[in-house]
Design a protein around this motif. Sequence first.
Motif, PDB file in Angstrom:
ATOM      1  N   PHE A  50      44.680  43.570  42.843  1.00  9.90           N
ATOM      2  CA  PHE A  50      43.608  42.714  43.335  1.00  9.90           C
ATOM      3  C   PHE A  50      43.970  41.270  43.003  1.00  9.90           C
ATOM      4  N   GLU A  52      42.398  37.595  43.605  1.00  6.82           N
ATOM      5  CA  GLU A  52      41.318  36.740  44.093  1.00  6.82           C
ATOM      6  C   GLU A  52      41.690  35.275  43.873  1.00  6.82           C
ATOM      7  N   GLY A  97      36.808  40.020  45.895  1.00  4.96           N
ATOM      8  CA  GLY A  97      35.916  39.388  44.976  1.00  4.96           C
ATOM      9  C   GLY A  97      34.871  38.474  45.618  1.00  4.96           C
ATOM     10  N   CYS A  98      34.091  37.923  44.700  1.00  2.94           N
ATOM     11  CA  CYS A  98      32.996  37.040  45.120  1.00  2.94           C
ATOM     12  C   CYS A  98      33.506  35.929  46.028  1.00  2.94           C
ATOM     13  N   TRP A 121      34.033  30.380  40.582  1.00  3.12           N
ATOM     14  CA  TRP A 121      35.030  30.485  39.526  1.00  3.12           C
ATOM     15  C   TRP A 121      35.466  29.130  39.003  1.00  3.12           C
ATOM     16  N   ASN A 197      31.886  42.236  49.769  1.00  7.70           N
ATOM     17  CA  ASN A 197      32.208  42.503  48.369  1.00  7.70           C
ATOM     18  C   ASN A 197      30.925  42.389  47.551  1.00  7.70           C
ATOM     19  N   GLU A 198      30.612  43.403  46.810  1.00  9.57           N
ATOM     20  CA  GLU A 198      29.420  43.393  45.946  1.00  9.57           C
ATOM     21  C   GLU A 198      28.248  42.749  46.701  1.00  9.57           C
ATOM     22  N   HIS A 276      32.922  49.538  41.973  1.00  6.50           N
ATOM     23  CA  HIS A 276      33.423  48.610  40.953  1.00  6.50           C
ATOM     24  C   HIS A 276      32.940  49.080  39.590  1.00  6.50           C
ATOM     25  N   TYR A 278      33.924  47.887  35.599  1.00  8.80           N
ATOM     26  CA  TYR A 278      34.722  47.245  34.551  1.00  8.80           C
ATOM     27  C   TYR A 278      34.403  47.866  33.190  1.00  8.80           C
ATOM     28  N   GLU A 333      37.788  47.572  42.114  1.00  6.82           N
ATOM     29  CA  GLU A 333      37.808  46.645  40.970  1.00  6.82           C
ATOM     30  C   GLU A 333      37.591  47.472  39.713  1.00  6.82           C
ATOM     31  N   TRP A 337      37.383  43.874  30.755  1.00  6.44           N
ATOM     32  CA  TRP A 337      36.887  42.491  30.955  1.00  6.44           C
ATOM     33  C   TRP A 337      36.399  42.012  29.598  1.00  6.44           C
ATOM     34  N   LEU A 349      38.445  33.400  33.695  1.00 11.92           N
ATOM     35  CA  LEU A 349      38.583  34.787  33.227  1.00 11.92           C
ATOM     36  C   LEU A 349      39.991  35.078  32.687  1.00 11.92           C
ATOM     37  N   GLN A 382      42.807  41.813  37.338  1.00  8.03           N
ATOM     38  CA  GLN A 382      43.417  41.391  38.582  1.00  8.03           C
ATOM     39  C   GLN A 382      44.913  41.251  38.345  1.00  8.03           C
ATOM     40  N   LEU A 387      41.750  38.547  34.004  1.00  6.32           N
ATOM     41  CA  LEU A 387      41.294  39.843  33.485  1.00  6.32           C
ATOM     42  C   LEU A 387      42.500  40.705  33.076  1.00  6.32           C
TER      43      LEU A 387
END
Length: 528
Positions: A50, A52, A97-98, A121, A197-198, A276, A278, A333, A337, A349, A382, A387
């Motif tokens: 992943f 992002e 991702g977001c 981010w 995503n989410e 997802h 984590y 995901e 984390w 992150l 990622q 992360l």
Amino acid sequence: MTLAAAFRHLALALTAPLLTASVAAAETVPLSIDASKPGAKIDRNLFGQFAEHLGHGVYEGVWVGPDSQIPNTRCIRNDVVAALKALRVANVRWPGGCFADEYHWRKGIGPRRAVTLNPNWGGVTESNAFGTHEFMDFIDQIGSEAYVSVNVGSGTPQEAAEWLEYLTTDQPTTLAQERAANGHTAPYRIAFLGIGNESWDCGGNMTPEYYLSQLKAYSRFVRNFNPAQQQVGRRMLKIAVGPGGDGPRWTEWTEAIMKAWQARSWSWDIDGLSMHNYTVVKWPPAYKSVGFGETEYAEILKSTLEMDRLIATHSAIMDRYDPQKKVALVVDEWGGWYAPLPGTNPGFLAQQNSLRDAILAALNLNIFARHADRVRGANIAQMINVLQAMVLTDREKMVLTPTYHVFRMYVPFQDATFVPVSFSAGFYTHGDVALPRLDAIAAKDAAGKLHVAITNVDPNAAADIELSVAGIRAKAAAGETLTAAKVDSVNSFDAPGTVVPRPVSATARDGKIMLRLQPKSVTVIAVE
Ligand code: AHR
């Protein structure tokens, strides 16, 4: 023994006198493999990555720009490409991702790129220098496939449909001509399409009903018209947003999507449902990624094993609406984390990656393999600098993480056929945490070779195993083992060889492989 069975056994063991940890550590543990009972294929897409637009994941981690002294090919770091090639990365999920739900693809093509913001981010600017063509070039350089997430939250079906046409059409449309003018005449291949995503949170805080109406429109209109990408086995697969945790909110989400899917009309479909999960223990992430002890080691590993129950819960819901398992569960995901590294932008992150993460990765990959009939995709978060990364970079320096080494050691499991392995190894206990002491999976590759991955979770005691394969007299086994002095040992730019795999080999006695597993280790062997 499956993890679920292990936990059931654990409940009994904990009510009995405390015997397991110390007694079992001294005994040889028999592991038996029955290669005559093949299970599902361990899809190579379980080993996806992943990437992002987040922190230094893309910029600096992959993309260094035209003026960099760091060796690169068309601005993409050569060292990172070489490292990732060795992992045979099945697919890379991008651009979020977001971030995906605020990404407008047109800003990332052509000679002049708009500078935009990355509000999720760190509130930094986004140069859009790394866009569609740069991502596809990167995918090509590492020999992987594209998993593109389209913008549902702040985009439109039309915007996403045009992106797909731009990417994939083999017809001489205006968008195809624009693609050619931007340097790529041939259509690109898109293996996976993520529809949002989410969407229940950063992707637009939608209810299941609202998301479903979006999903149906995107599934209908965001199509891949390239005949070469519609053939059986080469078809672009559409992944819907699925659950993001534990509890009724998430089971209701899965229930709603799968119920609608069962009643679908000809006009829409999905091939996968994302999940997802984590390993974080509590929010906001507070566990340290380096500089911790056995308590944090045990607590994080206990938490990560929750993945098994979560997959079982959502698979059971999916089974009710899709007993033929047409829709894959795609854990796109996952990973540890932790608290951001001191001195870094918290929105980036950034975290270190320790031996604990290598063990966490192995335990999760084993869980995915055991659920391979339903779980046919997974993307660790990622890939670089963010992360639970494979690779960390600092300007011209690059270091491979312990998690990287586990992914490299597990390459033989890609597309191999799961075969059952049974054992009973007791428990490792620390304080009030008790974990199955050993974990193992086995699989046969296309050439018929048998591979076994065994994790010794106990950080204090080695484990002797006696491996037998039903109906076969094993002659020898060889492979690699990964361990280090401490549970929080890491690879740094100054000491990149602290946690690296070492060769391991074993001879057979009476047709059985005898092997000592070091404490807190991951071992992968091929059996002759
Ligand atoms: O991986 C970091 C973020 O975690 C992703 O952008 C989002 O999808 C998830 O909440």
